[in-house]
Scaffold this motif. Structure first.
Motif, mmCIF file in Angstrom:
data_model
loop_
_atom_site.group_PDB
_atom_site.id
_atom_site.type_symbol
_atom_site.label_atom_id
_atom_site.label_comp_id
_atom_site.label_asym_id
_atom_site.label_seq_id
_atom_site.Cartn_x
_atom_site.Cartn_y
_atom_site.Cartn_z
ATOM 1 N N UNK A 1 31.586 28.038 43.379
ATOM 2 C CA UNK A 1 31.093 28.000 42.007
ATOM 3 C C UNK A 1 32.151 27.388 41.117
ATOM 4 N N UNK A 2 31.753 26.965 39.943
ATOM 5 C CA UNK A 2 32.658 26.361 38.990
ATOM 6 C C UNK A 2 32.768 27.272 37.774
ATOM 7 N N UNK A 3 34.000 27.512 37.331
ATOM 8 C CA UNK A 3 34.233 28.369 36.172
ATOM 9 C C UNK A 3 35.194 27.685 35.219
ATOM 10 N N UNK A 4 35.191 28.146 33.967
ATOM 11 C CA UNK A 4 36.136 27.644 32.978
ATOM 12 C C UNK A 4 37.488 28.322 33.179
ATOM 13 N N UNK A 5 38.521 27.731 32.630
ATOM 14 C CA UNK A 5 39.886 28.221 32.817
ATOM 15 C C UNK A 5 40.035 29.692 32.451
ATOM 16 N N UNK A 6 39.378 30.137 31.405
ATOM 17 C CA UNK A 6 39.492 31.512 30.958
ATOM 18 C C UNK A 6 38.902 32.533 31.912
ATOM 19 N N UNK A 7 38.084 32.090 32.860
ATOM 20 C CA UNK A 7 37.439 32.993 33.805
ATOM 21 C C UNK A 7 38.187 33.134 35.126
ATOM 22 N N UNK A 8 39.160 32.272 35.373
ATOM 23 C CA UNK A 8 39.840 32.237 36.668
ATOM 24 C C UNK A 8 40.520 33.566 36.985
ATOM 25 N N UNK A 9 41.238 34.140 36.043
ATOM 26 C CA UNK A 9 41.935 35.407 36.288
ATOM 27 C C UNK A 9 40.958 36.512 36.657
ATOM 28 N N UNK A 10 39.816 36.567 35.987
ATOM 29 C CA UNK A 10 38.815 37.594 36.283
ATOM 30 C C UNK A 10 38.231 37.413 37.683
ATOM 31 N N UNK A 11 38.015 36.175 38.097
ATOM 32 C CA UNK A 11 37.494 35.899 39.437
ATOM 33 C C UNK A 11 38.496 36.359 40.496
ATOM 34 N N UNK A 12 39.775 36.056 40.274
ATOM 35 C CA UNK A 12 40.808 36.456 41.230
ATOM 36 C C UNK A 12 40.924 37.975 41.289
ATOM 37 N N UNK A 13 40.873 38.618 40.145
ATOM 38 C CA UNK A 13 40.956 40.079 40.108
ATOM 39 C C UNK A 13 39.769 40.715 40.837
ATOM 40 N N UNK A 14 38.567 40.202 40.583
ATOM 41 C CA UNK A 14 37.366 40.720 41.245
ATOM 42 C C UNK A 14 37.475 40.547 42.760
ATOM 43 N N UNK A 15 37.908 39.368 43.195
ATOM 44 C CA UNK A 15 38.045 39.104 44.627
ATOM 45 C C UNK A 15 39.040 40.067 45.258
ATOM 46 N N UNK A 16 40.159 40.301 44.601
ATOM 47 C CA UNK A 16 41.165 41.217 45.125
ATOM 48 C C UNK A 16 40.657 42.641 45.230
ATOM 49 N N UNK A 17 39.888 43.067 44.240
ATOM 50 C CA UNK A 17 39.331 44.424 44.254
ATOM 51 C C UNK A 17 38.331 44.630 45.385
ATOM 52 N N UNK A 18 37.695 43.534 45.831
ATOM 53 C CA UNK A 18 36.671 43.623 46.867
ATOM 54 C C UNK A 18 37.132 43.071 48.219
ATOM 55 N N UNK A 19 38.440 42.841 48.355
ATOM 56 C CA UNK A 19 38.998 42.386 49.627
ATOM 57 C C UNK A 19 38.574 40.992 50.024
ATOM 58 N N UNK A 20 38.263 40.153 49.049
ATOM 59 C CA UNK A 20 37.834 38.785 49.336
ATOM 60 C C UNK A 20 38.986 37.824 49.064
ATOM 61 N N UNK A 21 38.943 36.687 49.717
ATOM 62 C CA UNK A 21 39.906 35.622 49.466
ATOM 63 C C UNK A 21 39.179 34.490 48.765
ATOM 64 N N UNK A 22 39.864 33.872 47.807
ATOM 65 C CA UNK A 22 39.291 32.738 47.093
ATOM 66 C C UNK A 22 40.269 31.585 47.087
ATOM 67 N N UNK A 23 39.730 30.400 47.054
ATOM 68 C CA UNK A 23 40.507 29.176 46.903
ATOM 69 C C UNK A 23 40.173 28.642 45.516
ATOM 70 N N UNK A 24 41.187 28.396 44.701
ATOM 71 C CA UNK A 24 40.989 27.922 43.331
ATOM 72 C C UNK A 24 41.557 26.510 43.226
ATOM 73 N N UNK A 25 40.703 25.584 42.798
ATOM 74 C CA UNK A 25 41.139 24.190 42.632
ATOM 75 C C UNK A 25 40.665 23.663 41.285
ATOM 76 N N UNK A 26 41.496 22.909 40.587
ATOM 77 C CA UNK A 26 41.033 22.301 39.338
ATOM 78 C C UNK A 26 39.997 21.223 39.638
#
Length: 65
Positions: free
Chosen positions: A25-50
């Protein structure tokens, strides 16, 4: 200060380990921290690329040819 006509910086989020085809999915810069936090809370790994704006040349050798 940025004008409202400028496009917001976008990031492509790839959720790893979600099956044969990863969820992207694509998110704005302000949402990146929330996505990473959510993934960490649920044991998921994410790859973030501009995301590059359409038509902007890449910096990799493959993009230059």
């Amino acid at each position: 200060m940025t004008s409202s006509s400028e496009a917001a910086q976008l990031y492509e989020i790839t959720y790893l380990g979600t099956g044969p085809a990863p969820v992207v999915r694509t998110v704005e810069a302000g949402e990146v921290a929330a996505v990473i936090e959510y993934a960490g809370e649920h044991g998921m790994q994410v790859l973030v690329r501009p995301c590059r704006p359409a038509g902007e040349p890449g910096t990799r050798k493959e993009d230059a040819s």
